[in-house]
Write a protein that holds these residues in place. Structure first.
Motif, PDB file in Angstrom:
ATOM      1  N   PRO A  55       0.825  -1.208   0.000  1.00  0.00           N
ATOM      2  CA  PRO A  55       0.000   0.000   0.000  1.00  0.00           C
ATOM      3  C   PRO A  55       0.860   1.260   0.000  1.00  0.00           C
ATOM      4  CG  PRO A  55      -0.782  -1.580   1.630  1.00  0.00           C
ATOM      5  CD  PRO A  55       0.535  -2.086   1.153  1.00  0.00           C
ATOM      6  N   ALA A  56       0.428   2.262  -0.719  1.00  0.00           N
ATOM      7  CA  ALA A  56       1.131   3.542  -0.723  1.00  0.00           C
ATOM      8  C   ALA A  56       1.006   4.201   0.645  1.00  0.00           C
ATOM      9  CB  ALA A  56       0.561   4.452  -1.800  1.00  0.00           C
ATOM     10  N   THR A  57       1.976   5.045   0.988  1.00  0.00           N
ATOM     11  CA  THR A  57       1.889   5.790   2.230  1.00  0.00           C
ATOM     12  C   THR A  57       0.729   6.777   2.156  1.00  0.00           C
ATOM     13  OG1 THR A  57       3.374   7.526   1.448  1.00  0.00           O
ATOM     14  CG2 THR A  57       4.388   5.633   2.565  1.00  0.00           C
ATOM     15  N   ALA A  58       0.347   7.304   3.309  1.00  0.00           N
ATOM     16  CA  ALA A  58      -0.760   8.267   3.346  1.00  0.00           C
ATOM     17  C   ALA A  58      -0.439   9.496   2.498  1.00  0.00           C
ATOM     18  CB  ALA A  58      -1.048   8.664   4.794  1.00  0.00           C
ATOM     19  N   LEU A  59       0.808   9.966   2.553  1.00  0.00           N
ATOM     20  CA  LEU A  59       1.204  11.120   1.759  1.00  0.00           C
ATOM     21  C   LEU A  59       1.172  10.802   0.268  1.00  0.00           C
ATOM     22  CD1 LEU A  59       2.376  13.921   1.266  1.00  0.00           C
ATOM     23  CD2 LEU A  59       4.642  12.976   1.758  1.00  0.00           C
ATOM     24  N   LEU A  60       1.722   9.654  -0.122  1.00  0.00           N
ATOM     25  CA  LEU A  60       1.709   9.268  -1.523  1.00  0.00           C
ATOM     26  C   LEU A  60       0.293   9.119  -2.051  1.00  0.00           C
ATOM     27  CD1 LEU A  60       4.586   6.682  -2.112  1.00  0.00           C
ATOM     28  CD2 LEU A  60       4.185   8.796  -3.346  1.00  0.00           C
ATOM     29  N   THR A  61      -0.591   8.608  -1.227  1.00  0.00           N
ATOM     30  CA  THR A  61      -1.984   8.463  -1.650  1.00  0.00           C
ATOM     31  C   THR A  61      -2.591   9.824  -1.957  1.00  0.00           C
ATOM     32  OG1 THR A  61      -2.252   6.440  -0.347  1.00  0.00           O
ATOM     33  CG2 THR A  61      -4.255   7.611  -0.964  1.00  0.00           C
ATOM     34  N   ALA A 120      -0.027   2.361  -8.851  1.00  0.00           N
ATOM     35  CA  ALA A 120      -1.173   1.964  -9.660  1.00  0.00           C
ATOM     36  C   ALA A 120      -2.335   1.700  -8.727  1.00  0.00           C
ATOM     37  CB  ALA A 120      -0.853   0.728 -10.496  1.00  0.00           C
ATOM     38  N   ALA A 121      -3.542   2.068  -9.177  1.00  0.00           N
ATOM     39  CA  ALA A 121      -4.722   1.901  -8.327  1.00  0.00           C
ATOM     40  C   ALA A 121      -5.281   0.484  -8.415  1.00  0.00           C
ATOM     41  CB  ALA A 121      -5.787   2.916  -8.710  1.00  0.00           C
ATOM     42  N   ASP A 122      -5.203  -0.140  -9.575  1.00  0.00           N
ATOM     43  CA  ASP A 122      -5.669  -1.516  -9.748  1.00  0.00           C
ATOM     44  C   ASP A 122      -7.101  -1.724  -9.264  1.00  0.00           C
ATOM     45  OD1 ASP A 122      -3.388  -2.311 -10.968  1.00  0.00           O
ATOM     46  OD2 ASP A 122      -2.538  -3.353  -9.250  1.00  0.00           O
ATOM     47  N   GLY A 123      -7.923  -0.725  -9.407  1.00  0.00           N
ATOM     48  CA  GLY A 123      -9.326  -0.867  -9.027  1.00  0.00           C
ATOM     49  C   GLY A 123      -9.585  -0.819  -7.535  1.00  0.00           C
ATOM     50  N   ALA A 126      -7.188   2.548  -2.624  1.00  0.00           N
ATOM     51  CA  ALA A 126      -5.910   3.232  -2.436  1.00  0.00           C
ATOM     52  C   ALA A 126      -4.887   2.677  -3.418  1.00  0.00           C
ATOM     53  CB  ALA A 126      -5.417   3.033  -1.004  1.00  0.00           C
ATOM     54  N   PRO A 127      -3.982   3.531  -3.919  1.00  0.00           N
ATOM     55  CA  PRO A 127      -2.945   3.040  -4.838  1.00  0.00           C
ATOM     56  C   PRO A 127      -1.934   2.171  -4.112  1.00  0.00           C
ATOM     57  CG  PRO A 127      -2.547   5.319  -4.274  1.00  0.00           C
ATOM     58  CD  PRO A 127      -3.870   4.973  -3.681  1.00  0.00           C
ATOM     59  N   ASP A 234       4.804  -0.407   3.706  1.00  0.00           N
ATOM     60  CA  ASP A 234       4.062  -1.595   4.131  1.00  0.00           C
ATOM     61  C   ASP A 234       3.792  -1.549   5.627  1.00  0.00           C
ATOM     62  OD1 ASP A 234       3.073  -4.400   3.754  1.00  0.00           O
ATOM     63  OD2 ASP A 234       4.791  -4.852   5.036  1.00  0.00           O
ATOM     64  N   TRP A 235       4.807  -1.160   6.396  1.00  0.00           N
ATOM     65  CA  TRP A 235       4.649  -1.076   7.848  1.00  0.00           C
ATOM     66  C   TRP A 235       3.625  -0.017   8.221  1.00  0.00           C
ATOM     67  CZ3 TRP A 235       5.537   3.383  10.599  1.00  0.00           C
ATOM     68  CH2 TRP A 235       5.376   3.280  11.985  1.00  0.00           C
ATOM     69  N   GLN A 236       3.686   1.168   7.600  1.00  0.00           N
ATOM     70  CA  GLN A 236       2.788   2.258   7.976  1.00  0.00           C
ATOM     71  C   GLN A 236       1.323   1.849   7.827  1.00  0.00           C
ATOM     72  OE1 GLN A 236       1.646   5.899   5.575  1.00  0.00           O
ATOM     73  NE2 GLN A 236       3.184   6.814   6.913  1.00  0.00           N
TER      74      GLN A 236
END
Length: 486
Positions: A55-61, A120-123, A126-127, A234-236
């Motif tokens: 999963p992307a980090t909160a900031l990246l999202t 990538a969002a992949d549907g 969250a990306p 991944d940890w976040q």
């Protein structure tokens, strides 16, 4: 023999790996993910189990939605570059081996997963972060040696501005780009541009250290960092969803529950930049007063700024956001990535206390706030809710990096001012200014990035002159009560 809490007993890891290896490859990664989900989430990042997207980090999202959704902000040429792009340059004087430099750049890209990631969002809601196995070096070379001195200087400035204005893309993985400008046989300029979603200020030193080692000793001279940016991402995600993260998030939200969200500027957001400097006399004396009370220069300036902001708003407190490095684990210090988080600091100014007492309150507030660097500001306040601060303040102290190449003299080149407001604030329209200062040769100065729709240059300068006035009064009358309401 005792086993640390949350860790596997001796021999268990080998047994798990053996069981996973016996599974068909198509099911192996799913089994790893299920096992990771059942394992206790440590309080600090650790190497993730298995490979595959995370999963992307909160900031990246947030940056992803801004770049690929309805909230994307267009680039504003001349006001600090394209959204998401950070750029800087170094001058190289000496006999440069182009092939060694190319191999060293490729080696740094191979060493850090952050520089080989794409989103990538992949549907899904969250990306997710994907890591490309092989690095792709995007390096252009331009020969400017035939130009006259003035024309050559103009072209270098043009290349620096163009590098900052050129958008980079999280979705395609085109998150870094390099330009090598040849000014003379023994003089070059190397321009580095990276997407701020995967590259913070600290990463510059990590990158240059790896580049120097790769050029000097070979591209494979440095091992991968102890933790990769993808390990942290991944940890976040798992920690925020786990019991410890959920509890800390709830407790921290309670601190700001009655703090009103910052008002949004009616016109939205338009970026501006302003060079700023603090006067030596009142500031030097004020910092000496702060040091006598055990306050760092940052704490002293922050206290004075809090008084200025509280007086402007007629309140007995102030909330100020400060960018923190976010590398709360030693194993993150040699990794490239975007770990910066904004830490909101709530400072109590009530009761007409003297400035030394306010310094002690600020010390406690800063220590408490920095102990929560694990919480991303996007998770703390959530989408659609502006944070309770309008001003961000930083006194930068990134470690100095001696970037040396054999036989080459290296110097930094000034470039376009950085674009940080959109990075640091979940809602730039609710932010008045981001004041970033550094201390060099006894002088404190830097750049204020501000929202033209919320403030004029004189408003931003007024914050700095207000700091000077507060410190001047504190030094002259240290026992006098500091009033924020008239």
């Amino acid at each position: 023999m005792t086993t640390p809490a949350g860790s596997a007993p001796p021999g268990a890891t080998a047994g798990v790996e053996g069981a996973l290896a016996a599974l068909p490859e198509s099911r192996r990664e799913l089994a790893r993910l299920l096992l990771a989900a059942r394992s206790p989430v440590p309080g600090r990042p650790a190497p993730r189990s298995g490979a595959g997207p995370v999963p992307a980090t909160a900031l990246l999202t947030r940056l992803w939605h801004r770049e690929h959704g309805t909230g994307r902000a267009p680039a504003q040429p001349g006001t600090g570059g394209a959204p998401g792009t950070g750029s800087h340059a170094v001058r190289l004087e000496g006999r440069l081996d182009h092939d060694r430099l190319r191999d060293a750049l490729t080696g740094v890209l191979r060493r850090h997963e952050a520089l080989r990631t794409r989103l990538a969002a992949d549907g899904t809601a969250a990306p997710r972060l994907y890591v490309d196995e092989e690095p792709v070096l995007r390096l252009t070379r331009t020969d400017l040696s035939a130009y006259g001195e003035d024309a050559r200087a103009d072209r270098v400035r043009h290349e620096l501005t163009e590098s900052a204005d050129a958008a980079l893309d999280l979705g395609t993985g085109r998150t870094s780009r390099f330009r090598l400008l040849r000014l003379a046989p023994d003089e070059h300029v190397l321009v580095l541009a990276s997407h701020l979603g995967v590259f913070d200020g600290w990463s510059s030193g990590v990158f240059l250290t790896g580049l120097a080692a790769g050029y000097r000793d070979g591209a494979d001279s440095l091992p991968p960092p102890g933790l990769q940016f993808t390990d942290y991402a991944d940890w976040q995600s798992r920690w925020l969803a786990g019991p410890e993260g959920t509890a800390e998030l709830a407790a921290r939200r309670a601190v700001f529950a009655d703090a009103p969200p910052a008002p949004r500027a009616p016109g939205g957001f338009e970026r501006g930049h302003l060079p700023v400097r603090l006067g030596r006399g009142p500031v030097d004396a004020g910092l000496a007063l702060g040091a006598a009370e055990g306050a760092t220069p940052f704490m002293t300036l922050l206290t004075a700024l809090a008084v200025v902001l509280a007086r402007r708003e007629g309140r007995d407190e102030a909330v100020i956001g400060t960018p923190a490095a976010g590398r709360f684990s030693d194993r993150l210090e040699d990794a490239v990535g975007q770990f910066t988080t904004v830490v909101p600091i709530r400072i109590d100014l009530a009761g007409g206390a003297a400035f030394p007492e306010l310094l002690h309150r600020t010390r406690a507030a800063v220590a408490d706030a920095l102990s929560h660097q694990r919480l991303p500001v996007d998770a703390l306040f959530g989408p659609g809710t502006p944070p309770p601060y309008r001003v961000l303040f930083a006194l930068h102290n990134y470690p100095a990096v001696p970037f040396g190449l054999p036989g080459i003299e290296v110097s930094q080149l000034p470039g376009p001012p950085a674009r940080h407001l959109e990075l640091y604030s979940p809602d730039p329209a609710a932010t008045l200014a981001c004041i970033g200062l550094t201390e060099r040769d006894g002088r404190i100065g830097g750049t204020a990035e501000y929202n033209r729709r919320a403030a004029a240059p004189e408003d931003v300068r007024g914050l700095l002159t207000g700091i000077e006035a507060v410190l001047d009064r504190a030094v002259a009358e240290p026992a006098a009560p500091v009033r924020t309401r008239h």
